[in-house]
Design a protein around this motif. Structure first.
Motif, PDB file in Angstrom:
ATOM      1  N   MET A  16      50.844  41.875  -4.019  1.00  0.00           N
ATOM      2  CA  MET A  16      52.016  41.860  -4.226  1.00  0.00           C
ATOM      3  C   MET A  16      52.367  43.014  -5.348  1.00  0.00           C
ATOM      4  O   MET A  16      53.409  43.691  -5.476  1.00  0.00           O
ATOM      5  CB  MET A  16      52.954  40.760  -4.605  1.00  0.00           C
ATOM      6  N   THR A  17      51.657  43.070  -6.337  1.00  0.00           N
ATOM      7  CA  THR A  17      51.674  43.989  -7.572  1.00  0.00           C
ATOM      8  C   THR A  17      51.288  45.394  -6.765  1.00  0.00           C
ATOM      9  O   THR A  17      52.030  46.192  -7.284  1.00  0.00           O
ATOM     10  CB  THR A  17      50.659  43.732  -8.453  1.00  0.00           C
ATOM     11  N   TRP A  18      50.431  45.607  -5.929  1.00  0.00           N
ATOM     12  CA  TRP A  18      50.109  46.827  -5.290  1.00  0.00           C
ATOM     13  C   TRP A  18      51.429  47.366  -4.620  1.00  0.00           C
ATOM     14  O   TRP A  18      51.679  48.133  -4.583  1.00  0.00           O
ATOM     15  CB  TRP A  18      48.771  46.711  -4.425  1.00  0.00           C
ATOM     16  N   PHE A  19      51.896  46.415  -3.722  1.00  0.00           N
ATOM     17  CA  PHE A  19      53.058  46.535  -2.755  1.00  0.00           C
ATOM     18  C   PHE A  19      54.150  47.145  -3.665  1.00  0.00           C
ATOM     19  O   PHE A  19      54.917  48.245  -3.410  1.00  0.00           O
ATOM     20  CB  PHE A  19      53.495  45.285  -2.046  1.00  0.00           C
ATOM     21  N   ILE A  20      54.433  46.496  -4.691  1.00  0.00           N
ATOM     22  CA  ILE A  20      55.641  46.856  -5.751  1.00  0.00           C
ATOM     23  C   ILE A  20      55.462  48.361  -6.299  1.00  0.00           C
ATOM     24  O   ILE A  20      56.257  49.018  -6.313  1.00  0.00           O
ATOM     25  CB  ILE A  20      55.960  45.970  -6.787  1.00  0.00           C
ATOM     26  N   ILE A  21      54.214  48.684  -6.750  1.00  0.00           N
ATOM     27  CA  ILE A  21      53.810  49.701  -7.149  1.00  0.00           C
ATOM     28  C   ILE A  21      53.882  50.965  -6.202  1.00  0.00           C
ATOM     29  O   ILE A  21      54.419  52.102  -6.556  1.00  0.00           O
ATOM     30  CB  ILE A  21      52.142  49.826  -7.778  1.00  0.00           C
ATOM     31  N   ILE A  22      53.400  50.690  -4.908  1.00  0.00           N
ATOM     32  CA  ILE A  22      53.579  51.670  -3.971  1.00  0.00           C
ATOM     33  C   ILE A  22      54.869  51.791  -3.597  1.00  0.00           C
ATOM     34  O   ILE A  22      55.238  53.191  -3.171  1.00  0.00           O
ATOM     35  CB  ILE A  22      52.899  51.295  -2.665  1.00  0.00           C
ATOM     36  N   VAL A  23      55.843  50.779  -3.394  1.00  0.00           N
ATOM     37  CA  VAL A  23      57.370  51.063  -3.195  1.00  0.00           C
ATOM     38  C   VAL A  23      58.001  52.084  -4.373  1.00  0.00           C
ATOM     39  O   VAL A  23      58.747  53.017  -4.069  1.00  0.00           O
ATOM     40  CB  VAL A  23      58.168  49.559  -3.024  1.00  0.00           C
ATOM     41  N   ASN A  24      57.678  51.863  -5.411  1.00  0.00           N
ATOM     42  CA  ASN A  24      58.048  52.544  -6.379  1.00  0.00           C
ATOM     43  C   ASN A  24      57.845  53.740  -6.538  1.00  0.00           C
ATOM     44  O   ASN A  24      58.782  54.914  -6.573  1.00  0.00           O
ATOM     45  CB  ASN A  24      57.736  51.894  -7.732  1.00  0.00           C
ATOM     46  N   VAL A  25      56.530  54.208  -6.121  1.00  0.00           N
ATOM     47  CA  VAL A  25      56.006  55.538  -5.982  1.00  0.00           C
ATOM     48  C   VAL A  25      56.543  56.423  -5.001  1.00  0.00           C
ATOM     49  O   VAL A  25      57.150  57.485  -5.017  1.00  0.00           O
ATOM     50  CB  VAL A  25      54.409  55.533  -5.789  1.00  0.00           C
ATOM     51  N   LEU A  26      56.759  55.547  -3.795  1.00  0.00           N
ATOM     52  CA  LEU A  26      57.322  56.372  -2.609  1.00  0.00           C
ATOM     53  C   LEU A  26      58.801  56.664  -2.965  1.00  0.00           C
ATOM     54  O   LEU A  26      59.271  57.562  -2.477  1.00  0.00           O
ATOM     55  CB  LEU A  26      57.102  55.498  -1.434  1.00  0.00           C
ATOM     56  N   ILE A  27      59.654  55.702  -3.530  1.00  0.00           N
ATOM     57  CA  ILE A  27      60.720  56.074  -3.726  1.00  0.00           C
ATOM     58  C   ILE A  27      61.181  57.083  -4.692  1.00  0.00           C
ATOM     59  O   ILE A  27      62.052  58.158  -4.474  1.00  0.00           O
ATOM     60  CB  ILE A  27      61.691  54.727  -4.017  1.00  0.00           C
ATOM     61  N   PHE A  28      60.188  57.243  -5.826  1.00  0.00           N
ATOM     62  CA  PHE A  28      60.419  58.396  -6.654  1.00  0.00           C
ATOM     63  C   PHE A  28      59.983  59.497  -6.065  1.00  0.00           C
ATOM     64  O   PHE A  28      60.538  60.620  -6.352  1.00  0.00           O
ATOM     65  CB  PHE A  28      59.392  57.978  -7.815  1.00  0.00           C
ATOM     66  N   LEU A  29      58.904  59.603  -5.261  1.00  0.00           N
ATOM     67  CA  LEU A  29      58.422  60.837  -4.345  1.00  0.00           C
ATOM     68  C   LEU A  29      59.801  61.326  -3.547  1.00  0.00           C
ATOM     69  O   LEU A  29      60.193  62.479  -3.469  1.00  0.00           O
ATOM     70  CB  LEU A  29      57.333  60.494  -3.591  1.00  0.00           C
ATOM     71  N   PHE A  30      60.660  60.307  -2.967  1.00  0.00           N
ATOM     72  CA  PHE A  30      61.678  60.883  -2.180  1.00  0.00           C
ATOM     73  C   PHE A  30      62.719  61.318  -3.235  1.00  0.00           C
ATOM     74  O   PHE A  30      63.453  62.569  -2.978  1.00  0.00           O
ATOM     75  CB  PHE A  30      62.339  59.781  -1.616  1.00  0.00           C
ATOM     76  N   GLN A  31      62.884  60.989  -4.469  1.00  0.00           N
ATOM     77  CA  GLN A  31      64.010  61.403  -5.438  1.00  0.00           C
ATOM     78  C   GLN A  31      63.591  62.655  -5.813  1.00  0.00           C
ATOM     79  O   GLN A  31      64.397  63.483  -5.903  1.00  0.00           O
ATOM     80  CB  GLN A  31      63.884  60.501  -6.677  1.00  0.00           C
ATOM     81  N   VAL A  32      62.324  62.964  -5.964  1.00  0.00           N
ATOM     82  CA  VAL A  32      61.878  64.165  -6.511  1.00  0.00           C
ATOM     83  C   VAL A  32      61.614  65.482  -5.558  1.00  0.00           C
ATOM     84  O   VAL A  32      61.729  66.663  -5.579  1.00  0.00           O
ATOM     85  CB  VAL A  32      60.414  64.425  -7.223  1.00  0.00           C
ATOM     86  N   SER A  33      61.851  64.885  -4.156  1.00  0.00           N
ATOM     87  CA  SER A  33      61.724  65.731  -3.136  1.00  0.00           C
ATOM     88  C   SER A  33      63.092  66.512  -2.550  1.00  0.00           C
ATOM     89  O   SER A  33      63.132  67.371  -1.687  1.00  0.00           O
ATOM     90  CB  SER A  33      61.171  64.957  -1.832  1.00  0.00           C
ATOM     91  N   ILE A  34      64.050  65.820  -2.849  1.00  0.00           N
ATOM     92  CA  ILE A  34      65.264  66.257  -2.588  1.00  0.00           C
ATOM     93  C   ILE A  34      66.247  67.291  -3.723  1.00  0.00           C
ATOM     94  O   ILE A  34      65.741  67.141  -4.740  1.00  0.00           O
ATOM     95  CB  ILE A  34      66.464  65.136  -2.323  1.00  0.00           C
ATOM     96  N   PRO A  35      66.907  68.016  -3.424  1.00  0.00           N
ATOM     97  CA  PRO A  35      67.572  68.739  -4.645  1.00  0.00           C
ATOM     98  C   PRO A  35      68.192  68.051  -5.597  1.00  0.00           C
ATOM     99  O   PRO A  35      68.542  66.949  -5.492  1.00  0.00           O
ATOM    100  CB  PRO A  35      68.888  69.495  -3.853  1.00  0.00           C
ATOM    101  N   PRO A  36      68.287  68.704  -6.691  1.00  0.00           N
ATOM    102  CA  PRO A  36      68.734  67.963  -8.008  1.00  0.00           C
ATOM    103  C   PRO A  36      70.131  67.310  -7.962  1.00  0.00           C
ATOM    104  O   PRO A  36      70.218  66.200  -8.406  1.00  0.00           O
ATOM    105  CB  PRO A  36      68.634  69.038  -8.903  1.00  0.00           C
TER     106      PRO A  36
END
Length: 242
Positions: A16-36
């Motif tokens: 579950m710790t791994w899962f939470i970390i992965i979800v956080n990383v994926l969402i942040f990668l989405f955040q930085v992939s879109i225009p400011p």
């Protein structure tokens, strides 16, 4: 002080710790992939904004709480910068695996989310009219740290203390490391009450609320004694006196 690792190994894989970390990383990668501009709109749409919650509460307590559920959950998985993400995920990795060991995978997720809710509501209590969107997993992670503080007080945190260009590695008992961390949050939160200039944009009271919730409630989540018989020395103390 930079915590590197603790001295309590995990028995089970912290899925579950791994899962939470992965979800956080994926969402942040989405955040930085879109225009400011779109990223800013994303934060204000899905982050937790205390002033909006205050307005929802004016329609009734139940209405306000229901309104807050989705923004608080979303805010726990969003971050404002790479450093924000890395520091939070490192803390979760450091302390989360042992707490997950003690409480079990599914209950760890519930505990983590409830810690995040406690953190968000505590932040709201002291910043009820703030228009700043709160994002980050630190409030929920503070709950995990509060649980670790109570359950593994005799663990040591291997800590890097840079002295100029000289790295100094020291073992600090968890009870002192986390205790000092909590006191630093309390002192910063109290200073913030005297003016925003002392706040530095950090949700100190969210950290405080999460930590206190974690320390006070983790006993309700831990595995039953008969399901947890392979103790380390400090865990024997915990189960004997708690």
């Amino acid at each position: 002080m930079i915590p590197l690792k603790d001295t309590i190994p995990s028995r089970e894989k912290p899925f579950m710790t791994w899962f939470i970390i992965i979800v956080n990383v994926l969402i942040f990668l989405f955040q930085v992939s879109i225009p400011p501009e779109a990223a800013q709109e994303f934060v204000y749409r899905y982050g937790f904004i205390p002033e909006k919650f205050s307005r929802a509460l004016s329609d009734g307590l139940i209405t306000g709480i229901i309104y807050s559920i989705w923004p608080i959950i979303c805010s726990m998985f969003m971050h404002g910068s790479w450093m924000h993400l890395i520091s939070n995920m490192w803390s979760l990795w450091l302390f989360g695996d042992n707490v997950e060991d003690r409480v079990g995978h599914f209950r760890f997720l519930i505990f983590y989310l409830l810690s995040g809710f406690s953190a968000a509501y505590t932040h709201w209590f002291f910043n009820a009219h703030s228009l700043v969107a709160v994002v980050g997993a630190s409030g929920a992670i503070a709950g995990v740290m509060g649980a670790y503080f109570l359950m593994f007080p005799l663990s040591n945190i291997v800590t890097l203390i840079p002295i100029g260009f000289i790295p100094l590695f020291v073992n600090i008992p968890a009870v002192f490391y986390l205790g000092l961390w909590f006191l630093s949050q309390v002192s910063s939160g109290i200073l913030e009450l005297f003016g925003p200039v002392f706040g530095s944009g950090i949700a100190w009271w969210a950290h405080i609320g999460g930590f206190v919730f974690g320390a006070l409630t983790v006993n309700f989540f831990k595995k039953r004694y008969r399901r947890y018989n392979n103790f380390f020395d400090d865990e024997i103390f915990y189960y004997r006196y708690y």
